[in-house]
Design a protein around this motif. Sequence first.
Motif, PDB file in Angstrom:
ATOM      1  N   ASP A   1      39.150  35.751  33.006  1.00 38.22           N
ATOM      2  CA  ASP A   1      38.465  36.290  34.180  1.00 38.22           C
ATOM      3  C   ASP A   1      38.695  37.785  34.237  1.00 38.22           C
ATOM      4  OD1 ASP A   1      38.007  37.192  36.938  1.00 38.22           O
ATOM      5  OD2 ASP A   1      37.673  35.067  37.361  1.00 38.22           O
ATOM      6  N   LYS A   2      37.613  38.557  34.072  1.00 41.69           N
ATOM      7  CA  LYS A   2      37.735  40.003  33.982  1.00 41.69           C
ATOM      8  C   LYS A   2      38.225  40.632  35.283  1.00 41.69           C
ATOM      9  CE  LYS A   2      34.012  40.852  30.515  1.00 41.69           C
ATOM     10  NZ  LYS A   2      34.487  39.874  29.602  1.00 41.69           N
ATOM     11  N   ILE A   3      37.991  39.976  36.415  1.00 44.36           N
ATOM     12  CA  ILE A   3      38.472  40.524  37.685  1.00 44.36           C
ATOM     13  C   ILE A   3      39.967  40.281  37.836  1.00 44.36           C
ATOM     14  CG2 ILE A   3      38.307  40.328  40.213  1.00 44.36           C
ATOM     15  CD1 ILE A   3      35.249  39.759  39.769  1.00 44.36           C
ATOM     16  N   VAL A   4      40.399  39.071  37.515  1.00 45.35           N
ATOM     17  CA  VAL A   4      41.843  38.772  37.540  1.00 45.35           C
ATOM     18  C   VAL A   4      42.579  39.727  36.587  1.00 45.35           C
ATOM     19  CG1 VAL A   4      43.578  36.994  37.060  1.00 45.35           C
ATOM     20  CG2 VAL A   4      41.409  36.356  38.138  1.00 45.35           C
ATOM     21  N   MET A   5      41.946  40.009  35.422  1.00 47.53           N
ATOM     22  CA  MET A   5      42.551  40.932  34.455  1.00 47.53           C
ATOM     23  C   MET A   5      42.733  42.313  35.065  1.00 47.53           C
ATOM     24  SD  MET A   5      40.958  42.614  31.059  1.00 47.53           S
ATOM     25  CE  MET A   5      40.175  41.134  30.418  1.00 47.53           C
ATOM     26  N   ARG A   6      41.660  42.853  35.740  1.00 49.26           N
ATOM     27  CA  ARG A   6      41.774  44.207  36.335  1.00 49.26           C
ATOM     28  C   ARG A   6      42.870  44.252  37.394  1.00 49.26           C
ATOM     29  NH1 ARG A   6      37.996  43.540  32.656  1.00 49.26           N
ATOM     30  NH2 ARG A   6      36.867  45.444  32.130  1.00 49.26           N
ATOM     31  N   GLU A   7      42.976  43.186  38.176  1.00 49.11           N
ATOM     32  CA  GLU A   7      44.030  43.164  39.200  1.00 49.11           C
ATOM     33  C   GLU A   7      45.400  43.261  38.543  1.00 49.11           C
ATOM     34  OE1 GLU A   7      42.991  39.486  41.062  1.00 49.11           O
ATOM     35  OE2 GLU A   7      41.564  40.407  42.458  1.00 49.11           O
ATOM     36  N   LYS A   8      45.568  42.522  37.425  1.00 49.73           N
ATOM     37  CA  LYS A   8      46.852  42.527  36.733  1.00 49.73           C
ATOM     38  C   LYS A   8      47.126  43.887  36.087  1.00 49.73           C
ATOM     39  CE  LYS A   8      50.597  40.604  35.077  1.00 49.73           C
ATOM     40  NZ  LYS A   8      51.661  40.091  35.969  1.00 49.73           N
ATOM     41  N   LEU A   9      46.113  44.444  35.444  1.00 52.85           N
ATOM     42  CA  LEU A   9      46.301  45.741  34.775  1.00 52.85           C
ATOM     43  C   LEU A   9      46.645  46.813  35.803  1.00 52.85           C
ATOM     44  CD1 LEU A   9      43.395  45.611  32.149  1.00 52.85           C
ATOM     45  CD2 LEU A   9      45.844  45.308  31.720  1.00 52.85           C
ATOM     46  N   ALA A  10      45.991  46.752  36.974  1.00 51.57           N
ATOM     47  CA  ALA A  10      46.303  47.715  38.031  1.00 51.57           C
ATOM     48  C   ALA A  10      47.751  47.550  38.481  1.00 51.57           C
ATOM     49  CB  ALA A  10      45.344  47.523  39.202  1.00 51.57           C
ATOM     50  N   GLU A  11      48.169  46.304  38.621  1.00 50.38           N
ATOM     51  CA  GLU A  11      49.553  46.012  39.026  1.00 50.38           C
ATOM     52  C   GLU A  11      50.551  46.549  37.998  1.00 50.38           C
ATOM     53  OE1 GLU A  11      50.211  41.760  39.576  1.00 50.38           O
ATOM     54  OE2 GLU A  11      52.231  42.042  38.734  1.00 50.38           O
ATOM     55  N   LEU A  12      50.174  46.475  36.720  1.00 52.26           N
ATOM     56  CA  LEU A  12      51.063  46.960  35.653  1.00 52.26           C
ATOM     57  C   LEU A  12      51.043  48.482  35.536  1.00 52.26           C
ATOM     58  CD1 LEU A  12      50.207  44.374  32.816  1.00 52.26           C
ATOM     59  CD2 LEU A  12      52.336  44.486  34.143  1.00 52.26           C
ATOM     60  N   GLY A  13      50.150  49.128  36.280  1.00 51.05           N
ATOM     61  CA  GLY A  13      50.058  50.579  36.200  1.00 51.05           C
ATOM     62  C   GLY A  13      49.384  51.082  34.937  1.00 51.05           C
ATOM     63  N   VAL A  14      48.598  50.212  34.293  1.00 49.37           N
ATOM     64  CA  VAL A  14      47.909  50.582  33.061  1.00 49.37           C
ATOM     65  C   VAL A  14      46.608  51.304  33.425  1.00 49.37           C
ATOM     66  CG1 VAL A  14      46.638  49.601  31.107  1.00 49.37           C
ATOM     67  CG2 VAL A  14      48.907  48.706  31.717  1.00 49.37           C
TER      68      VAL A  14
END
Lengths: 371, 371
Positions: free
Chosen positions: A93-106
């Motif tokens: 899920d590309k939206i779940v991915m963006r949420e995670k990447l944002a959380e990781l500070g990437v």
Amino acid sequence: MIGGGQLARMMVPPAIHLGLRISVLAENEGSSAERAADAVGDYRDPETVYAFAETVDVVTFDHEHVPQAILRELESRGVAVHPRPEALQYAQDKIVMREKLAELGVPIPDWAAVADEAELQAFLEAHGGRAVVKTARGGYDGKGVRVVSDAAEVRDWFTALAEDGNGGHLLVEELVDFVRELSQLVARRPSGETRTWPVVETIQRDGVCAEVLAPAPTDRPAVLDEAARIGATVAEGVAVTGVLAVEMFETRDGRVLVNELAMRPHNSGHFSIEGSVTSQFEQHLRAVADLPLGDTSMTAPAAVMVNVLGGPAEGPMPVRYPEALAAHPRAKFHSYDKQPRPGRKVGHVTVTGERLDEVRAEATAAARRFA
Amino acid sequence: MIGGGQLARMMVPPAIHLGLRISVLAENEGSSAERAADAVGDYRDPETVYAFAETVDVVTFDHEHVPQAILRELESRGVAVHPRPEALQYAQDKIVMREKLAELGVPIPDWAAVADEAELQAFLEAHGGRAVVKTARGGYDGKGVRVVSDAAEVRDWFTALAEDGNGGHLLVEELVDFVRELSQLVARRPSGETRTWPVVETIQRDGVCAEVLAPAPTDRPAVLDEAARIGATVAEGVAVTGVLAVEMFETRDGRVLVNELAMRPHNSGHFSIEGSVTSQFEQHLRAVADLPLGDTSMTAPAAVMVNVLGGPAEGPMPVRYPEALAAHPRAKFHSYDKQPRPGRKVGHVTVTGERLDEVRAEATAAARRFA
């Protein structure tokens, strides 16, 4: 391995060499990985997947489409599943991915999850009037991706989302002013050991990977260091097991932004069959079996992989071998044993050697034999 | 491919990559090449072989033991057989081979075909009282070979020959004062194109290949040139199709004498999987399919292959992978999926790199993990 495409197919050679037994649950007869296909069935059917899983020690995938509910049930039954469902959701899920990447500070492009045309139009107006819209699930090779300047251009997607009753969102992202695309392959085992390959440059045409240059040539080495750092951060952050591909944009001003993730061997890593001491396919097997990972050094200063798309009207790649092999004795030919269709990946060609320009010219000429 | 051993097994990966379909007629269930074994049966049974041959475009072999009568009948039925029966006879009968090599003017040890103990004793007396006696057919890995100083030491072989009613002979050869053994691999297609790999040094222990150094290190390059010249002469002279291994002695005084021929991929060529642009297994497929041959350059300055014999009491090689792979990330491990028996080849390890001494030390240490 669930899925019988070319990734499963290319997993068979290292399984044979290592002496690890591989079984494939293919979608249909005549799949690319037919030689290893011990079962044929629908990966969305729970009982099909459970029955297959009982025959193996560890389950892995040649695509990311097996539903989460099936994956989690497998784990609750004690089946080893790699990558694990918690990791795989970020590739599903590309939206779940963006949420995670944002959380990781990437670093990633500006994005939003939009529920309707009004929200999309607001994003467009805030980002210069054009943006990239993607379906959150199921896209690949440019499918499920549109560049739009008016929200009405994806009305059909909003309608489909409304009809499937899940109240889903579309992903919208700013158009990035990138000079090229990079990919970082990372392998990680359950016990945490991680190995990365050199960052490569990927060249897309019509949204499909056309060429990969390994390592990525550069006069800005700090950019590649940053890409490698991001790749490692993502691999740890999502706790992947197996091979992960982190696709990135290199921007005109020297920043690196993550574009997409793939949690499996990836087209940007096919060069590694000849170009690395340990290929991505062997490494994926080692990783999901929780065996020590192999060296990922280049076997030569340069490796270039060129995809074969469509292929000749006459049939699969081997029909052209008499001319192609004679003209290109150094080229390594890979046929996926697929019937050609326009734009379909039916194989690839890799050349390794001392000089990138020579290697690239040779690989390109060899692949063109099948056009 | 008739025969389901490790040679057939290692033919499967290049068949997958090239997109050529391979079928194997294996001797029994659970063979090394099981994944590709579409048929199981006795290669000495004509109907079994004819039925298998009807399912393929070209027949080839992972051993030289299919009877001539069956091979010739296949050809008379229009089946493409490579190597052809006329060529294969030289690998099937060591006396027929010596006659051919003598006719070709290729240097070989002094030899004779002896029908009884008296003839053998005469040869012994004319050659310093000791010689090597070999059965003309069926030997491998030191089996069917004895060094004798009295004809009575092979009385059992003469008795067996008398009993089989063919009035056969044993081969006797002078003991050669050699400093080491060399091997020249050659591939040749039906249309005549030939490619050779660099001459390699083979190191035997107890009559079994233990190590292969590629290319053969030397301070007498003329010796290697002579070995290459002999290999090419033999390949043309016997009109082989497929891969041919010419095993040779390098004598103390710098001569090269042919020892044995193998008309198939050979243990002395396993290094080529990683060490050559085109492996002997891929090349054999190309050759028997009459496709253009690939480049045989080394991928690195040095490659060393070390056989794994016997293996751990616990089972096949993978039981030791957690330690072996962790300690040797650059080593390439090949397991034949065979139950270990003392002296049985159950796999091999190859390392490639810049310096022969380092590469050899690494390959030897990695293989020793399975001892």
